[in-house]
Write an enzyme that holds these catalytic residues in place. Structure first.
Site, PDB file in Angstrom:
ATOM      1  NE  ARG A   1      -3.743   2.076   2.691  1.00 60.13           N
ATOM      2  CZ  ARG A   1      -4.958   2.022   2.173  1.00 60.13           C
ATOM      3  NH1 ARG A   1      -5.327   0.941   1.501  1.00 60.13           N
ATOM      4  NH2 ARG A   1      -5.802   3.031   2.308  1.00 60.13           N
TER       5      ARG A   1
ATOM      6  CG  HIS B   1      27.902 -18.443   4.019  1.00 60.70           C
ATOM      7  ND1 HIS B   1      28.331 -17.161   3.785  1.00 60.70           N
ATOM      8  CD2 HIS B   1      28.282 -18.737   5.303  1.00 60.70           C
ATOM      9  CE1 HIS B   1      28.935 -16.678   4.860  1.00 60.70           C
ATOM     10  NE2 HIS B   1      28.918 -17.624   5.801  1.00 60.70           N
TER      11      HIS B   1
ATOM     12  CG  HIS C   1      -2.166  20.470  34.209  1.00 56.92           C
ATOM     13  ND1 HIS C   1      -1.365  19.406  34.555  1.00 56.92           N
ATOM     14  CD2 HIS C   1      -1.452  21.595  34.505  1.00 56.92           C
ATOM     15  CE1 HIS C   1      -0.224  19.851  35.056  1.00 56.92           C
ATOM     16  NE2 HIS C   1      -0.245  21.175  35.029  1.00 56.92           N
TER      17      HIS C   1
ATOM     18  CB  SER D   1     -17.103  10.148   7.736  1.00 59.93           C
ATOM     19  OG  SER D   1     -18.010   9.174   8.226  1.00 59.93           O
TER      20      SER D   1
ATOM     21  CE  LYS E   1     -15.902  12.116  11.466  1.00 54.39           C
ATOM     22  NZ  LYS E   1     -15.806  10.764  12.034  1.00 54.39           N
ATOM     23  CB  VAL E   2     -12.431  16.993   6.625  1.00 51.02           C
ATOM     24  CG1 VAL E   2     -11.075  16.773   5.972  1.00 51.02           C
ATOM     25  CG2 VAL E   2     -13.427  17.540   5.608  1.00 51.02           C
ATOM     26  CG  ASN E   3     -12.500  11.341   9.627  1.00 49.22           C
ATOM     27  OD1 ASN E   3     -13.263  12.043  10.281  1.00 49.22           O
ATOM     28  ND2 ASN E   3     -12.859  10.190   9.102  1.00 49.22           N
TER      29      ASN E   3
ATOM     30  CB  SER F   1      22.576 -12.359  10.882  1.00 47.75           C
ATOM     31  OG  SER F   1      22.347 -12.624   9.512  1.00 47.75           O
TER      32      SER F   1
END
Length: 469
Positions: free
Chosen positions: A19, A95, A176, A300, A306-308, A345
């Site tokens: 992707r 190897h 806070h 969405s 919505k524009v996430n 390795s």
């Protein structure tokens, strides 16, 4: 139903090779398995040239400049045919480094007009780790300096540019999670840019170490074969000639401490960037940024309004994956049982994935920031709704006056606490309070004229600490 594992071309198992291939493709040239083999071939060829040019082994043949150029061409021309041939050789040798040795020996015959006399100087006195440690150092150096670092620097410059543009835009701070002393959006972005820049400087100053000293780091085979050569100097000159720092004291492996240092610095950059993502995400949720540019996408599947903030959420996830890998690389690679075990390795084959997820995050953050427009009116509205933040400057002015002996300035903190805590006040209530304190007229007028929008200290000027590159 056919198995997806049997389809052609092969389907990628991981997201980076599927992707998200576009964003991480530049790392393939540095940290993929074919890149590892190409770099091993480069090291083996340069070691052969170093031995023959310096006539290190008495009586051995030498390579002409044309022959050396022809061998170096093998690295430049490394292609699918070379990858397939190496795979076929490794299927027999089981190897990977020995396969490189045999591959190069073949080329001495068919590419250099039968210089088979030099065949036994290929991989001379080397253990596999002599080739591998130098190869990984060159690969990581290239990936960091040519791919990751330029991209990270570009992003930090983007954040710095936003900080300068928004230096004067007042912002209600939150400490806070509560309304706090106002600042500016530009200053807050500048803090993040400054933090990121410090980590970039550490990454840019990284050392990439290498060694070539044999099976347990003693030059035993070298001295047994050619006892009169100054093998430490030969090793030093070869390693530094590759553009690396020579490590004089190792076991069979180069200790990988430098790798742990680089990965820790990149991981710390990632963590600061993660902090940027969560802050910007929060500012978007508060309405301080609008996602309006380049938003032809679906926000969405069910809610059209919505524009996430998907770019920042995607970046968070990739930064977390990157750091999980970088942390385990840094903690594991610094340990090897006695003089050698093979945990490194398998571990080092994940370096590309670790940097890939970080690179993908950089891409997402950059695209996310490019789609934002600041909303000063929304920031101003929050400031106007929180006049109580001016309790701090008023009580601070009263403290200064009390210290200077001005009467009536007792218990300033407690008086402002009674006025503001647990309730909202507006401009009228605050001005009325100020005018009833008995302040000197100059102080009274200054505090009465203050607004949350104007109470930003020198925040706009602090952005100047970000120096334009």
């Amino acid at each position: 139903m056919p198995s997806l594992a049997d389809l052609t071309p092969p389907i990628a198992l991981g997201s980076l090779d599927g992707r998200y291939r576009r964003a991480v493709a530049p790392l393939v040239d540095h940290l993929s398995e074919p890149a590892l083999n190409r770099t091993r071939l480069h090291v083996e060829i340069e070691w052969l040239i170093h031995l023959t040019t310096g006539e290190v082994v008495p009586g051995a043949g030498t390579l002409s400049q044309d022959e050396a150029r022809s061998l170096r061409g093998l690295v430049e021309e490394f292609d699918t045919a070379a990858i397939d041939e190496l795979a076929a050789i490794e299927a027999e040798t089981v190897h990977d480094v020995k396969a490189i040795e045999y591959f190069l020996k073949r080329r001495l015959t068919d590419r250099l007009d039968n210089r088979g006399d030099l065949a036994e100087l290929v991989h001379f006195a080397c253990t596999s780790e002599d080739i591998n440690n130098l190869s990984y150092a060159l690969m990581v150096q290239g990936a960091v300096q040519r791919v990751w670092l330029p991209r990270a620097t570009q992003l930090v410059e983007q954040v710095s540019g936003m900080a300068r543009e928004l230096a004067d835009i007042p912002l209600l701070a939150h400490t806070h999670g509560q309304p706090a002393t106002p600042t500016t959006m530009g200053k807050e972005l500048a803090v993040l840019a400054w933090r990121l820049s410090r980590q970039l400087a550490r990454v840019a100053g990284a050392e990439y170490l290498g060694k070539l000293n044999g099976a347990t780091g003693t030059y035993g085979a070298h001295l047994a074969a050619v006892p009169d050569a100054d093998w430490q100097q030969i090793s030093h000159d070869f390693v530094t000639g590759l553009g690396l720092t020579w490590n004089p004291l190792t076991t069979q492996i180069e200790s990988h401490d430098w790798q742990a240092e680089v990965y820790a610095d990149i991981a710390r950059f990632n963590r600061v960037l993660h902090n940027l993502c969560t802050d910007v995400w929060s500012y978007i949720s508060m309405g301080y940024f609008a996602q309006v540019r380049g938003q032809g996408t679906v926000g969405s599947s069910t809610m059209p309004h919505k524009v996430n903030p998907i770019r920042f959420e995607n970046a968070e996830a990739n930064l977390e994956v990157s750091n999980a890998l970088l942390d385990v690389l840094a903690s594991t690679l610094v340990t090897s049982r006695l003089q050698r075990d093979l945990t490194d390795s398998s571990m080092q084959r994940n370096i590309g994935t670790a940097l890939g997820h970080s690179l993908l995050a950089l891409d997402n953050v950059s695209r996310g920031l490019a789609g934002l427009d600041a909303a000063p009116e929304r920031m101003a509205a929050d400031l106007d709704a929180n006049w109580e933040v001016l309790a701090e400057p008023i009580q601070s002015a009263m403290r200064a006056l009390a210290a200077a002996g001005h009467p009536g300035m007792d218990n300033p903190y407690e008086r402002l606490k009674e006025l503001t805590r647990g309730r909202r006040i507006g401009q009228a209530e605050l001005v009325e309070f100020v005018r009833g304190l008995g302040l000197p007229s100059e102080v009274e007028e200054r505090l009465a004229a203050m607004t949350p929008v104007s109470y930003v200290g020198i925040a706009p000027d602090l952005v100047a600490h970000l120096r334009a590159e």
